[in-house]
Motif scaffolding. Structure first.
Motif, PDB file in Angstrom:
ATOM      1  N   VAL A   1       0.839  -1.196   0.000  1.00 31.45           N
ATOM      2  CA  VAL A   1       0.000   0.000   0.000  1.00 31.45           C
ATOM      3  C   VAL A   1       0.883   1.259   0.000  1.00 31.45           C
ATOM      4  O   VAL A   1       0.694   2.175  -0.811  1.00 31.45           O
ATOM      5  CB  VAL A   1      -0.958   0.010   1.214  1.00 31.45           C
ATOM      6  CG1 VAL A   1      -1.719   1.326   1.290  1.00 31.45           C
ATOM      7  CG2 VAL A   1      -1.930  -1.173   1.144  1.00 31.45           C
ATOM      8  N   LEU A   2       1.867   1.275   0.896  1.00 29.15           N
ATOM      9  CA  LEU A   2       2.730   2.459   1.002  1.00 29.15           C
ATOM     10  C   LEU A   2       3.502   2.722  -0.298  1.00 29.15           C
ATOM     11  O   LEU A   2       3.703   3.873  -0.696  1.00 29.15           O
ATOM     12  CB  LEU A   2       3.712   2.299   2.179  1.00 29.15           C
ATOM     13  CG  LEU A   2       3.266   2.897   3.514  1.00 29.15           C
ATOM     14  CD1 LEU A   2       1.908   2.407   3.951  1.00 29.15           C
ATOM     15  CD2 LEU A   2       4.294   2.646   4.606  1.00 29.15           C
ATOM     16  N   SER A   3       3.909   1.653  -0.964  1.00 29.68           N
ATOM     17  CA  SER A   3       4.691   1.808  -2.211  1.00 29.68           C
ATOM     18  C   SER A   3       3.936   2.596  -3.272  1.00 29.68           C
ATOM     19  O   SER A   3       4.561   3.249  -4.116  1.00 29.68           O
ATOM     20  CB  SER A   3       5.010   0.446  -2.827  1.00 29.68           C
ATOM     21  OG  SER A   3       5.785  -0.289  -1.951  1.00 29.68           O
ATOM     22  N   LEU A   4       2.612   2.506  -3.239  1.00 33.71           N
ATOM     23  CA  LEU A   4       1.817   3.234  -4.231  1.00 33.71           C
ATOM     24  C   LEU A   4       1.870   4.739  -3.996  1.00 33.71           C
ATOM     25  O   LEU A   4       1.514   5.526  -4.872  1.00 33.71           O
ATOM     26  CB  LEU A   4       0.359   2.763  -4.191  1.00 33.71           C
ATOM     27  CG  LEU A   4       0.106   1.283  -4.498  1.00 33.71           C
ATOM     28  CD1 LEU A   4      -1.375   0.958  -4.346  1.00 33.71           C
ATOM     29  CD2 LEU A   4       0.577   0.936  -5.902  1.00 33.71           C
ATOM     30  N   TYR A   5       2.268   5.135  -2.782  1.00 34.84           N
ATOM     31  CA  TYR A   5       2.238   6.553  -2.414  1.00 34.84           C
ATOM     32  C   TYR A   5       3.624   7.148  -2.150  1.00 34.84           C
ATOM     33  O   TYR A   5       3.751   8.342  -1.927  1.00 34.84           O
ATOM     34  CB  TYR A   5       1.399   6.738  -1.146  1.00 34.84           C
ATOM     35  CG  TYR A   5      -0.084   6.499  -1.357  1.00 34.84           C
ATOM     36  CD1 TYR A   5      -0.910   7.532  -1.790  1.00 34.84           C
ATOM     37  CD2 TYR A   5      -0.646   5.248  -1.134  1.00 34.84           C
ATOM     38  CE1 TYR A   5      -2.260   7.327  -1.984  1.00 34.84           C
ATOM     39  CE2 TYR A   5      -2.000   5.029  -1.326  1.00 34.84           C
ATOM     40  CZ  TYR A   5      -2.802   6.075  -1.753  1.00 34.84           C
ATOM     41  OH  TYR A   5      -4.140   5.866  -1.945  1.00 34.84           O
ATOM     42  N   ILE A   6       4.637   6.291  -2.069  1.00 34.70           N
ATOM     43  CA  ILE A   6       5.975   6.770  -1.698  1.00 34.70           C
ATOM     44  C   ILE A   6       6.946   6.374  -2.793  1.00 34.70           C
ATOM     45  O   ILE A   6       7.172   5.188  -3.021  1.00 34.70           O
ATOM     46  CB  ILE A   6       6.426   6.136  -0.357  1.00 34.70           C
ATOM     47  CG1 ILE A   6       5.417   6.446   0.752  1.00 34.70           C
ATOM     48  CG2 ILE A   6       7.811   6.632   0.027  1.00 34.70           C
ATOM     49  CD1 ILE A   6       5.720   5.765   2.084  1.00 34.70           C
ATOM     50  N   ASP A   7       7.518   7.379  -3.496  1.00 39.60           N
ATOM     51  CA  ASP A   7       8.465   7.025  -4.549  1.00 39.60           C
ATOM     52  C   ASP A   7       9.847   7.582  -4.282  1.00 39.60           C
ATOM     53  O   ASP A   7      10.726   7.552  -5.146  1.00 39.60           O
ATOM     54  CB  ASP A   7       7.947   7.466  -5.917  1.00 39.60           C
ATOM     55  CG  ASP A   7       7.663   8.962  -5.964  1.00 39.60           C
ATOM     56  OD1 ASP A   7       8.080   9.683  -5.025  1.00 39.60           O
ATOM     57  OD2 ASP A   7       7.029   9.428  -6.930  1.00 39.60           O
ATOM     58  N   ASP A   8      10.059   8.083  -3.041  1.00 35.36           N
ATOM     59  CA  ASP A   8      11.382   8.626  -2.753  1.00 35.36           C
ATOM     60  C   ASP A   8      12.061   7.932  -1.573  1.00 35.36           C
ATOM     61  O   ASP A   8      12.925   8.496  -0.918  1.00 35.36           O
ATOM     62  CB  ASP A   8      11.325  10.155  -2.576  1.00 35.36           C
ATOM     63  CG  ASP A   8      10.238  10.612  -1.612  1.00 35.36           C
ATOM     64  OD1 ASP A   8       9.440   9.764  -1.157  1.00 35.36           O
ATOM     65  OD2 ASP A   8      10.185  11.811  -1.319  1.00 35.36           O
ATOM     66  N   ILE A   9      11.672   6.680  -1.322  1.00 29.87           N
ATOM     67  CA  ILE A   9      12.417   5.803  -0.407  1.00 29.87           C
ATOM     68  C   ILE A   9      12.633   4.497  -1.183  1.00 29.87           C
ATOM     69  O   ILE A   9      11.662   3.940  -1.704  1.00 29.87           O
ATOM     70  CB  ILE A   9      11.625   5.512   0.891  1.00 29.87           C
ATOM     71  CG1 ILE A   9      11.384   6.804   1.683  1.00 29.87           C
ATOM     72  CG2 ILE A   9      12.357   4.493   1.762  1.00 29.87           C
ATOM     73  CD1 ILE A   9      10.569   6.612   2.960  1.00 29.87           C
ATOM     74  N   PRO A  10      13.880   4.015  -1.297  1.00 32.21           N
ATOM     75  CA  PRO A  10      14.117   2.777  -2.052  1.00 32.21           C
ATOM     76  C   PRO A  10      13.273   1.620  -1.495  1.00 32.21           C
ATOM     77  O   PRO A  10      13.079   1.515  -0.287  1.00 32.21           O
ATOM     78  CB  PRO A  10      15.617   2.513  -1.846  1.00 32.21           C
ATOM     79  CG  PRO A  10      16.204   3.833  -1.471  1.00 32.21           C
ATOM     80  CD  PRO A  10      15.126   4.591  -0.766  1.00 32.21           C
ATOM     81  N   ALA A  11      12.780   0.758  -2.406  1.00 32.08           N
ATOM     82  CA  ALA A  11      11.845  -0.295  -2.011  1.00 32.08           C
ATOM     83  C   ALA A  11      12.385  -1.167  -0.874  1.00 32.08           C
ATOM     84  O   ALA A  11      11.656  -1.496   0.066  1.00 32.08           O
ATOM     85  CB  ALA A  11      11.499  -1.153  -3.223  1.00 32.08           C
ATOM     86  N   ASP A  12      13.649  -1.548  -0.942  1.00 27.92           N
ATOM     87  CA  ASP A  12      14.189  -2.436   0.099  1.00 27.92           C
ATOM     88  C   ASP A  12      14.167  -1.753   1.469  1.00 27.92           C
ATOM     89  O   ASP A  12      13.908  -2.391   2.488  1.00 27.92           O
ATOM     90  CB  ASP A  12      15.616  -2.859  -0.249  1.00 27.92           C
ATOM     91  CG  ASP A  12      15.617  -3.864  -1.387  1.00 27.92           C
ATOM     92  OD1 ASP A  12      14.537  -4.409  -1.703  1.00 27.92           O
ATOM     93  OD2 ASP A  12      16.700  -4.093  -1.972  1.00 27.92           O
ATOM     94  N   ASP A  13      14.457  -0.467   1.486  1.00 27.14           N
ATOM     95  CA  ASP A  13      14.440   0.269   2.754  1.00 27.14           C
ATOM     96  C   ASP A  13      13.017   0.352   3.297  1.00 27.14           C
ATOM     97  O   ASP A  13      12.777   0.142   4.487  1.00 27.14           O
ATOM     98  CB  ASP A  13      14.979   1.694   2.565  1.00 27.14           C
ATOM     99  CG  ASP A  13      16.464   1.707   2.228  1.00 27.14           C
ATOM    100  OD1 ASP A  13      17.070   0.615   2.208  1.00 27.14           O
ATOM    101  OD2 ASP A  13      17.005   2.796   1.974  1.00 27.14           O
ATOM    102  N   LEU A  14      12.064   0.645   2.399  1.00 24.40           N
ATOM    103  CA  LEU A  14      10.678   0.787   2.844  1.00 24.40           C
ATOM    104  C   LEU A  14      10.142  -0.556   3.362  1.00 24.40           C
ATOM    105  O   LEU A  14       9.446  -0.606   4.374  1.00 24.40           O
ATOM    106  CB  LEU A  14       9.806   1.307   1.694  1.00 24.40           C
ATOM    107  CG  LEU A  14       8.362   1.643   2.060  1.00 24.40           C
ATOM    108  CD1 LEU A  14       8.290   2.711   3.156  1.00 24.40           C
ATOM    109  CD2 LEU A  14       7.573   2.112   0.831  1.00 24.40           C
TER     110      LEU A  14
END
Ligand SMILES: *Cc1c(COP(=O)(O)O)cnc(C)c1O
Length: 471
Positions: A58-71
């Motif tokens: 869910v968060l990935s759809l809204y956050i594009d400035d934190i690398p996926a692995d970190d998130l």
């Protein structure tokens, strides 16, 4: 994904730019430019995920400035069995056929604010480290928010918390929860006054722009977009637990104050989660129920704001409501500014009853509402305990009371449980004639040593305290 302000400021921002902020510069609230859509295939895929991974999706759809692995790592660290007590994180309890409680209150402070605040703590630590910055969070609390913020930020690098509370006015359990924290970055300040005095001090300190900049003063209040986003996740998790297939619909009943919790339900519904109704439950402070019944939004004066036995819903205005009205008005920033900036400042009210948009509140957006009183809370707590063997807290009781008026055949109703009964023992004793159950890890809480500074209600004194404790 970029973010805009509800009041028409043309500037667009990224997630991490608004993470550490409250209001937009034009006084509006931040919302995403659009709501990402979730189709049946994606829902089917998400259905099988553990909570932390669902949160990541869910968060990935809204956050594009934190690398996926970190998130992903941040989500897994936040939503763990160690922190939230169960593998499901938000387990569903069946009350009877078609009626469920979703437990959002098994985090460190036993209220649903942990769901968002625990994530915020980890996001803040991550982003501050990345920027090489520090933040001093200044807040005022009468209970749940302050403790949730302190338990989220304790021991976090780069963050200090200065939390003001009215001396002797929180429940014994809430005081013990906050004041027993021994972490060096957590500062409890008990102000000799009432909650409004605490809030006035926070405002005075924040309006001193030189001080604010010099000491990097920030807040964690409920208008923060990241908090709202974190809450969207448990609407999906509740839906998946209550249904077997994506062809089913559910409704949610939400004990509401500042409209943060149910606004997250609105976002989930706008994304395409099959939600039939969003039931807004208020207590005697019925600003929101009045709007959904009549189209009139009328802010209350402090003298007309009641102290009730569901205190976390005692509000005079609903800080997040502007987000929904912005969507309701077709995302018209000019009109939203006219209503929330000008009309409220001048007359303390606005009236949408004659606007065609208001007629869409239920059919198009699913919102309905109701109100619950002290007597309703007591009766609902008693009835739920006697007939179903389940003990609920006064806020959850407000939602359950209102939910019962909106049950529909074939649509499961999920009532959000926002606190555990132990936090509000006095009302439980009044309803049931017995003390609430106390989770084992809270035995002896009131006897622990305390770390708290008593102060007069004076912004200068608080500023002096902050500067002494920032080295
Ligand atoms: C904060 C709180 C609420 C109200 O939630 P909003 O997001 O402000 O509507 C309800 N119940 C409990 C226990 C709370 O702590």
């Amino acid at each position: 994904m970029l973010y805009l302000s509800t009041r028409g400021d043309p500037q667009r921002r990224h997630f991490c730019d608004i993470l550490l902020e409250g209001l937009a510069p034009d006084g509006g609230l931040y919302l995403p430019e659009h709501y990402p859509q979730v189709d049946a295939a994606l829902l089917a895929k998400w259905r099988a995920l553990p909570y932390a991974d669902l949160a990541f999706e869910v968060l990935s759809l809204y956050i594009d400035d934190i690398p996926a692995d970190d998130l992903r790592a941040i989500c897994r660290k936040t939503y763990s069995q160690e922190v939230f007590g169960t593998r499901e994180i938000v387990p569903l309890k069946k009350l009877h056929e078609g009626l469920y409680l979703e437990a959002l209150s098994n985090g460190p402070t036993l209220a649903f604010k942990d769901m968002a605040m625990q994530l915020l703590g980890n996001l803040f630590e991550y982003e501050l480290a990345r920027r090489g910055e520090q933040l001093n969070i200044l807040g005022a609390t009468s209970g749940d928010t302050g403790s949730a913020a302190e338990y989220a930020m304790r021991g976090k690098r780069g963050v200090r918390v200065f939390m003001l509370s009215p001396h002797g006015r929180m429940s014994a359990f809430q005081q013990a929860q906050m004041f027993s924290l021994q972490d060096e970055n957590i500062h409890n300040i008990a102000v000799d006054g009432v909650f409004d005095d605490c809030q006035d001090i926070v405002k005075a300190v924040s309006n001193d722009l030189t001080f604010k900049r010099r000491y990097k003063i920030g807040t964690v209040n409920s208008i923060n977009w990241a908090r709202l986003l974190a809450q969207v996740v448990y609407y999906f998790a509740g839906y998946f637990q209550a249904t077997a297939t994506n062809a089913e619909k559910v409704s949610f009943a939400v004990p509401s104050g500042n409209f943060g919790n149910v606004c997250a339900g609105h976002v989930a519904r706008m994304m395409g989660l099959p939600i039939e109704r969003l039931v807004v439950a208020t207590n005697e402070n019925d600003v929101l129920d009045e709007f959904f019944r009549t189209g009139v939004y009328r802010v209350r004066a402090s003298a007309d704001t009641h102290e009730t036995s569901s205190p976390s819903m005692d509000i005079s205005k609903a800080s997040n409501f502007e987000r929904f009205v912005f969507d309701l008005l077709g995302r018209d920033g000019e009109r939203t500014r006219a209503l929330f900036g000008d009309a409220l400042a001048q007359g303390g009210r606005f009236d949408l009853s004659a606007d065609p948009a208001f007629a869409q509140v239920a059919p198009r957006y699913g919102f309905v509402s109701g109100k619950s009183t002290h007597a309703d809370r007591l009766a609902t707590i008693r009835d739920t305990f006697d007939r179903l063997g389940v003990m609920i807290d006064p806020h959850t009781a407000d939602a359950l009371k209102v939910a019962r008026g909106y049950l529909q055949a074939g649509v499961s109703m999920i009532v959000l449980e926002t606190a555990l009964p132990i936090k509000f023992a006095q009302t439980i004793v009044e309803a049931l004639g017995r003390e609430p159950d106390r989770p084992a890890r809270f035995q002896g809480l009131e006897q622990l040593p305390r770390r708290v500074t008593l102060m007069i209600p004076d912004a200068i004194a608080v500023q002096a305290y902050i500067s002494q404790n920032c080295r």
